[in-house]
Each structure stands twice: as structure tokens, then as C-alpha cells.
Design an enzyme around this catalytic site. Structure first.
Site, PDB file in Angstrom:
ATOM      1  N   LYS A  88       0.856  -1.188   0.000  1.00 21.08           N
ATOM      2  CA  LYS A  88       0.000   0.000   0.000  1.00 21.08           C
ATOM      3  C   LYS A  88       0.890   1.236   0.000  1.00 21.08           C
ATOM      4  O   LYS A  88       1.748   1.408   0.874  1.00 21.08           O
ATOM      5  CB  LYS A  88      -0.882  -0.017   1.250  1.00 21.08           C
ATOM      6  CG  LYS A  88      -2.352   0.120   0.950  1.00 21.08           C
ATOM      7  CD  LYS A  88      -3.173  -0.010   2.211  1.00 21.08           C
ATOM      8  CE  LYS A  88      -4.610   0.376   1.943  1.00 21.08           C
ATOM      9  NZ  LYS A  88      -5.418   0.346   3.173  1.00 21.08           N
TER      10      LYS A  88
HETATM   11  O1  G3P Z   1      -9.047   0.784   3.728  1.00 25.28           O
HETATM   12  C1  G3P Z   1      -9.021   2.120   4.125  1.00 25.28           C
HETATM   13  C2  G3P Z   1      -9.933   2.331   5.262  1.00 25.28           C
HETATM   14  O2  G3P Z   1      -9.500   1.537   6.312  1.00 25.28           O
HETATM   15  C3  G3P Z   1     -10.110   3.704   5.743  1.00 25.28           C
HETATM   16  O3  G3P Z   1     -11.294   3.703   6.443  1.00 25.28           O
HETATM   17  O4  G3P Z   1     -12.951   4.361   8.103  1.00 25.28           O
HETATM   18  O5  G3P Z   1     -10.537   5.002   8.401  1.00 25.28           O
HETATM   19  O6  G3P Z   1     -11.935   6.091   6.652  1.00 25.28           O
HETATM   20  P1  G3P Z   1     -11.696   4.855   7.450  1.00 25.28           P
END
Ligand code: G3P
Length: 219
Positions: A88
Site C-alpha cells: 500500500k
Molecule cells: O481501507 C481504508 C480504510 O481503512 C479507511 O477507512 O474508516 O478510516 O476512513 P476509514
């Protein structure tokens, strides 16, 4: 649509994988921190649980450092699992340089923190295997996140771009339905939302009434 689980929690990954519905895993530094385990411990176990792309994020900011870190990560994984690792990489100009270098060496990449279709176009041009538009975080600031998924799908289709779209930052089951209706390749879904997807009150009610009636059947 493939479903990845968006977590570094090994117990959750194990349980959901046993349902037979998990095609891959995405992690990020926040999810690793939340798991309470060391990064090495996670790396050691995660590839044994899911036979599909597993995203692990680099934390370097310069392209050469990202490439070095990516290669170190790859070298930690036993040879038989290496086909599954996806590095990533954050969506920056340094990140693009790193993606280009890694793609030349046939190391899979997942360009993360994508918030526009232009970013997704550039990530694909650099040779990204996956691109991760963050939908929920756009919704949070009052921008319709799913619109960029629609744009990305249209652009990638126009040019037969092979980069796969991972709809990320999913906050509720409707995001998953919308991603699937738009033809996204993958949705990476937090475990709590996968659990919500499986449930329906009418299913529970139906099971209860079948079991109640079955008790009354003469055997
Ligand atoms: O895969 C990316 C994700 O984990 C981000 O999610 O909820 O932190 O915006 P969030």
C-alpha cells in the site's frame, strides 16, 4: 465483486474467512495499531489465513525509501505467499514513482488515500495493481464519495485500464451495494459491516418460526 476485509484483527479475519466470503485483506497503520498486535506477528499469521491479496502499507515518504521498505516487507514473507502481497503506497508524487519502480519488479501495489478520479488515473498510469478511493472520508466532508467511484469506473472502462478498484473507507452496508452496482472490482469492508450484511430480521424471524413449528411435528 470481490470482498476484502478491512482489518488487521487476526481473529476477525479467521472467523470471516471461515464463512467462505473473503477474497483478500487490507490493512493500514491505524488498523495495525487497533489490533493490539505487533506488525511482525500480523505478517506471520495473516498470509496463512487468506489466500488472496493482502495489503500492507509502507510508512516512508520518499520513493526510494518506499521501494526499500516494500522489498523488506516482501522478504519477510515466505516465498509461497509472496504472490499475495500488495504494497500500500500513499497517493503522492513520490508514491507514484515508487509504484512505477515496484510494478517494473512485478511487486503488486495498492495506491491508497485516493480522493479524486484524477488521482486514480495517475495511479493507474504509474502501474498500480489496485487503487483505493476512500468513500466514507469524502462523505464525512460533505462530498458524495461514491461519485468518484462512478467516475473512476467510467475512465478505467474507456481505456481498458487493468488496475482494480477497491472501494475503501466503507461505513455502512449501503456503500457495499452501491460499489457492487457500479461494478467496482472490490469492496474492502470492516468486519462489523460484513456482520450487518449477513443479517436480516425476517431471516431470524423465519428461522424461529420454522424451529417452533418443527417442535410441534410428530417424529
Ligand atoms: O481501507 C481504508 C480504510 O481503512 C479507511 O477507512 O474508516 O478510516 O476512513 P476509514
Amino acid at each position: 465483486m470481490k470482498i476484502f476485509v478491512d482489518t488487521a484483527d487476526l481473529d476477525e479475519i479467521r472467523e470471516l474467512a471461515s464463512w467462505g466470503i473473503i477474497d483478500g485483506v487490507t490493512t493500514n497503520p491505524t488498523l495495525v495499531k487497533r489490533s493490539g498486535r505487533s506488525f511482525n506477528e500480523i505478517i506471520e499469521e495473516i498470509f496463512k489465513i487468506v489466500d488472496g491479496p493482502i495489503s500492507l502499507e509502507v510508512v516512508s515518504e520518499k520513493a526510494d525509501d518506499m521501494v526499500k521498505e516494500a522489498k523488506q516487507l516482501v522478504s519477510k514473507i515466505p516465498q509461497k505467499y509472496r504472490k499475495n502481497i500488495a504494497i500500500k503506497i500513499p497517493m503522492t508524487s513520490e508514491g507514484l514513482k515508487a509504484v512505477k519502480k515496484l510494478s517494473k519488479e512485478k511487486i503488486q501495489t495498492n495506491v491508497t488515500l485516493v480522493f479524486s478520479s484524477n488521482q486514480a488515473l495517475l495511479a493507474a498510469k504509474a502501474g498500480a495493481t489496485f487503487v483505493s478511493p476512500f468513500i466514507g472520508r469524502l462523505d464525512d466532508i460533505g462530498q458524495e464519495g461514491m461519485e468518484i467511484v462512478e467516475e473512476i469506473m467510467e475512465i478505467y472502462t474507456n481505456y481498458d485500464i487493468e488496475t482494480e478498484v477497491i472501494v475503501a473507507s466503507i461505513r455502512h452496508p449501503i456503500h457495499v451495494i452501491e460499489a457492487a452496482r457500479l461494478g467496482a472490482d472490490i469492496a474492502t469492508v470492516p468486519p462489523g459491516i460484513i456482520r450487518k450484511m449477513v443479517k436480516h430480521s425476517l431471516t431470524d424471524k423465519g428461522i424461529k418460526s420454522f424451529l417452533d413449528d418443527w417442535k410441534k411435528v410428530k417424529k
